[in-house]
Design a protein around this motif. Structure first.
Motif, PDB file in Angstrom:
ATOM      1  N   UNK A  89      -7.448  -2.144  -7.292  1.00 56.88           N
ATOM      2  CA  UNK A  89      -6.394  -2.750  -6.478  1.00 56.88           C
ATOM      3  C   UNK A  89      -6.006  -1.831  -5.327  1.00 56.88           C
ATOM      4  N   UNK A  90      -5.772  -2.399  -4.153  1.00 57.39           N
ATOM      5  CA  UNK A  90      -5.293  -1.691  -2.956  1.00 57.39           C
ATOM      6  C   UNK A  90      -6.209  -0.555  -2.512  1.00 57.39           C
ATOM      7  N   UNK A  91      -7.492  -0.642  -2.828  1.00 60.77           N
ATOM      8  CA  UNK A  91      -8.427   0.416  -2.418  1.00 60.77           C
ATOM      9  C   UNK A  91      -9.064   0.142  -1.067  1.00 60.77           C
ATOM     10  N   UNK A  92      -8.666  -0.956  -0.436  1.00 63.80           N
ATOM     11  CA  UNK A  92      -9.144  -1.279   0.908  1.00 63.80           C
ATOM     12  C   UNK A  92      -8.038  -1.917   1.720  1.00 63.80           C
ATOM     13  N   UNK A  93      -8.236  -1.927   3.030  1.00 60.86           N
ATOM     14  CA  UNK A  93      -7.291  -2.551   3.955  1.00 60.86           C
ATOM     15  C   UNK A  93      -8.105  -3.433   4.893  1.00 60.86           C
ATOM     16  N   UNK A  94      -7.616  -4.645   5.130  1.00 55.57           N
ATOM     17  CA  UNK A  94      -8.323  -5.576   6.001  1.00 55.57           C
ATOM     18  C   UNK A  94      -7.314  -6.360   6.832  1.00 55.57           C
ATOM     19  N   UNK A  95      -7.838  -7.240   7.684  1.00 52.20           N
ATOM     20  CA  UNK A  95      -6.977  -8.085   8.491  1.00 52.20           C
ATOM     21  C   UNK A  95      -6.532  -9.294   7.679  1.00 52.20           C
ATOM     22  N   UNK A  96      -5.327  -9.782   7.988  1.00 53.83           N
ATOM     23  CA  UNK A  96      -4.847 -11.007   7.340  1.00 53.83           C
ATOM     24  C   UNK A  96      -4.807 -12.166   8.327  1.00 53.83           C
TER      25      UNK A  96
ATOM     26  N   UNK B 101      -1.522   2.082   1.201  1.00 56.74           N
ATOM     27  CA  UNK B 101      -0.275   1.333   1.345  1.00 56.74           C
ATOM     28  C   UNK B 101      -0.132   1.015   2.828  1.00 56.74           C
ATOM     29  N   UNK B 102       0.572  -0.059   3.119  1.00 53.13           N
ATOM     30  CA  UNK B 102       0.675  -0.526   4.498  1.00 53.13           C
ATOM     31  C   UNK B 102       1.595   0.360   5.316  1.00 53.13           C
ATOM     32  N   UNK B 103       1.262   0.498   6.575  1.00 57.63           N
ATOM     33  CA  UNK B 103       2.061   1.275   7.517  1.00 57.63           C
ATOM     34  C   UNK B 103       2.441   0.382   8.673  1.00 57.63           C
ATOM     35  N   UNK B 104       2.185   0.854   9.886  1.00 54.02           N
ATOM     36  CA  UNK B 104       2.561   0.082  11.064  1.00 54.02           C
ATOM     37  C   UNK B 104       1.488  -0.938  11.408  1.00 54.02           C
ATOM     38  N   UNK B 105       1.896  -1.942  12.121  1.00 57.89           N
ATOM     39  CA  UNK B 105       0.963  -2.985  12.545  1.00 57.89           C
ATOM     40  C   UNK B 105       1.157  -4.238  11.716  1.00 57.89           C
ATOM     41  N   UNK B 106       0.976  -5.367  12.344  1.00 54.58           N
ATOM     42  CA  UNK B 106       1.103  -6.628  11.621  1.00 54.58           C
ATOM     43  C   UNK B 106      -0.283  -7.222  11.427  1.00 54.58           C
ATOM     44  N   UNK B 107      -0.369  -8.180  10.540  1.00 53.12           N
ATOM     45  CA  UNK B 107      -1.637  -8.848  10.305  1.00 53.12           C
ATOM     46  C   UNK B 107      -2.617  -8.032   9.486  1.00 53.12           C
ATOM     47  N   UNK B 108      -2.093  -7.152   8.619  1.00 52.83           N
ATOM     48  CA  UNK B 108      -2.970  -6.360   7.749  1.00 52.83           C
ATOM     49  C   UNK B 108      -2.589  -6.600   6.296  1.00 52.83           C
ATOM     50  N   UNK B 109      -3.558  -6.420   5.406  1.00 57.10           N
ATOM     51  CA  UNK B 109      -3.345  -6.715   4.000  1.00 57.10           C
ATOM     52  C   UNK B 109      -4.155  -5.729   3.151  1.00 57.10           C
TER      53      UNK B 109
ATOM     54  N   UNK C  25     -11.034  -1.124  22.917  1.00 60.78           N
ATOM     55  CA  UNK C  25     -10.936  -2.565  23.130  1.00 60.78           C
ATOM     56  C   UNK C  25     -10.296  -3.160  21.876  1.00 60.78           C
ATOM     57  N   UNK C  26      -9.618  -4.294  21.986  1.00 56.96           N
ATOM     58  CA  UNK C  26      -8.967  -4.882  20.814  1.00 56.96           C
ATOM     59  C   UNK C  26      -9.980  -5.289  19.740  1.00 56.96           C
ATOM     60  N   UNK C  27      -9.529  -5.270  18.501  1.00 60.11           N
ATOM     61  CA  UNK C  27     -10.340  -5.726  17.375  1.00 60.11           C
ATOM     62  C   UNK C  27      -9.548  -6.758  16.589  1.00 60.11           C
ATOM     63  N   UNK C  28     -10.254  -7.677  15.955  1.00 58.12           N
ATOM     64  CA  UNK C  28      -9.563  -8.693  15.156  1.00 58.12           C
ATOM     65  C   UNK C  28     -10.080  -8.764  13.733  1.00 58.12           C
ATOM     66  N   UNK C  29     -11.067  -7.981  13.411  1.00 56.15           N
ATOM     67  CA  UNK C  29     -11.568  -7.925  12.049  1.00 56.15           C
ATOM     68  C   UNK C  29     -11.922  -6.498  11.699  1.00 56.15           C
ATOM     69  N   UNK C  30     -11.502  -6.046  10.512  1.00 53.97           N
ATOM     70  CA  UNK C  30     -11.821  -4.695  10.085  1.00 53.97           C
ATOM     71  C   UNK C  30     -11.700  -4.588   8.572  1.00 53.97           C
ATOM     72  N   UNK C  31     -12.308  -3.567   8.014  1.00 56.45           N
ATOM     73  CA  UNK C  31     -12.175  -3.208   6.610  1.00 56.45           C
ATOM     74  C   UNK C  31     -12.210  -1.692   6.542  1.00 56.45           C
ATOM     75  N   UNK C  32     -11.181  -1.098   5.978  1.00 58.09           N
ATOM     76  CA  UNK C  32     -11.137   0.348   5.770  1.00 58.09           C
ATOM     77  C   UNK C  32     -11.203   0.643   4.283  1.00 58.09           C
ATOM     78  N   UNK C  33     -12.026   1.618   3.931  1.00 59.35           N
ATOM     79  CA  UNK C  33     -12.120   2.127   2.561  1.00 59.35           C
ATOM     80  C   UNK C  33     -12.281   3.637   2.639  1.00 59.35           C
ATOM     81  N   UNK C  34     -11.881   4.324   1.580  1.00 56.93           N
ATOM     82  CA  UNK C  34     -12.125   5.755   1.448  1.00 56.93           C
ATOM     83  C   UNK C  34     -13.176   5.939   0.364  1.00 56.93           C
ATOM     84  N   UNK C  35     -14.183   6.766   0.666  1.00 57.33           N
ATOM     85  CA  UNK C  35     -15.281   7.021  -0.274  1.00 57.33           C
ATOM     86  C   UNK C  35     -15.504   8.511  -0.395  1.00 57.33           C
ATOM     87  N   UNK C  36     -15.890   8.938  -1.576  1.00 60.27           N
ATOM     88  CA  UNK C  36     -16.359  10.312  -1.710  1.00 60.27           C
ATOM     89  C   UNK C  36     -17.689  10.387  -0.965  1.00 60.27           C
TER      90      UNK C  36
END
Length: 112
Positions: free
Chosen positions: A79-86, A63-71, A41-52
């Motif tokens: 810096x740049x250790x997470x990705x979220x919606x813009x 770094x950004x890849x495909x898809x719009x509305x991400x930051x 189902x579609x999502x409009x809010x998210x936060x991605x992080x990498x953790x040990x």
């Protein structure tokens, strides 16, 4: 960053309709790995992080890849250790690139 820290909500406790997939399951320092967040189902809010595994501090950078509305966002002062919606436009898939720290060999990494 935690769900309740800004929005006052708790994390989800039911099974997720969303998946996080990676382009490879092993890595070396400095490797880049494609990370895809997708949903049935579609999502409009998210936060991605990498953790040990077993740790709560973000590692590596995105770094950004495909898809719009991400930051890219800083987590734990990195810096740049997470990705979220813009924006709040619904999305079904977001793809970004995670880069492992170049000088540190970590254990298992979880992207969540």
């Amino acid at each position: 960053m935690l769900p309740g820290s800004i929005h006052g909500n708790t994390g989800q406790s039911s099974p997720s309709p969303y998946t996080v997939t990676v382009s490879q399951t092993t890595y070396q320092p400095g490797d880049t790995i494609q990370v895809t967040l997708s949903g049935t189902i579609p999502f409009s809010g998210f936060l991605l992080e990498a953790h040990e595994e077993g740790q709560n501090t973000a590692v590596g950078t995105f770094s950004l890849g495909s898809g719009s509305g991400i930051v890219l966002v800083p987590c734990n002062g990195i810096a740049a250790s997470g990705v979220s919606q813009s924006n709040n436009q619904p999305k079904r898939t977001v793809t970004v690139t995670w880069t492992a720290p170049a000088s540190v060999s970590l254990g298992n990494i979880l992207v969540k």
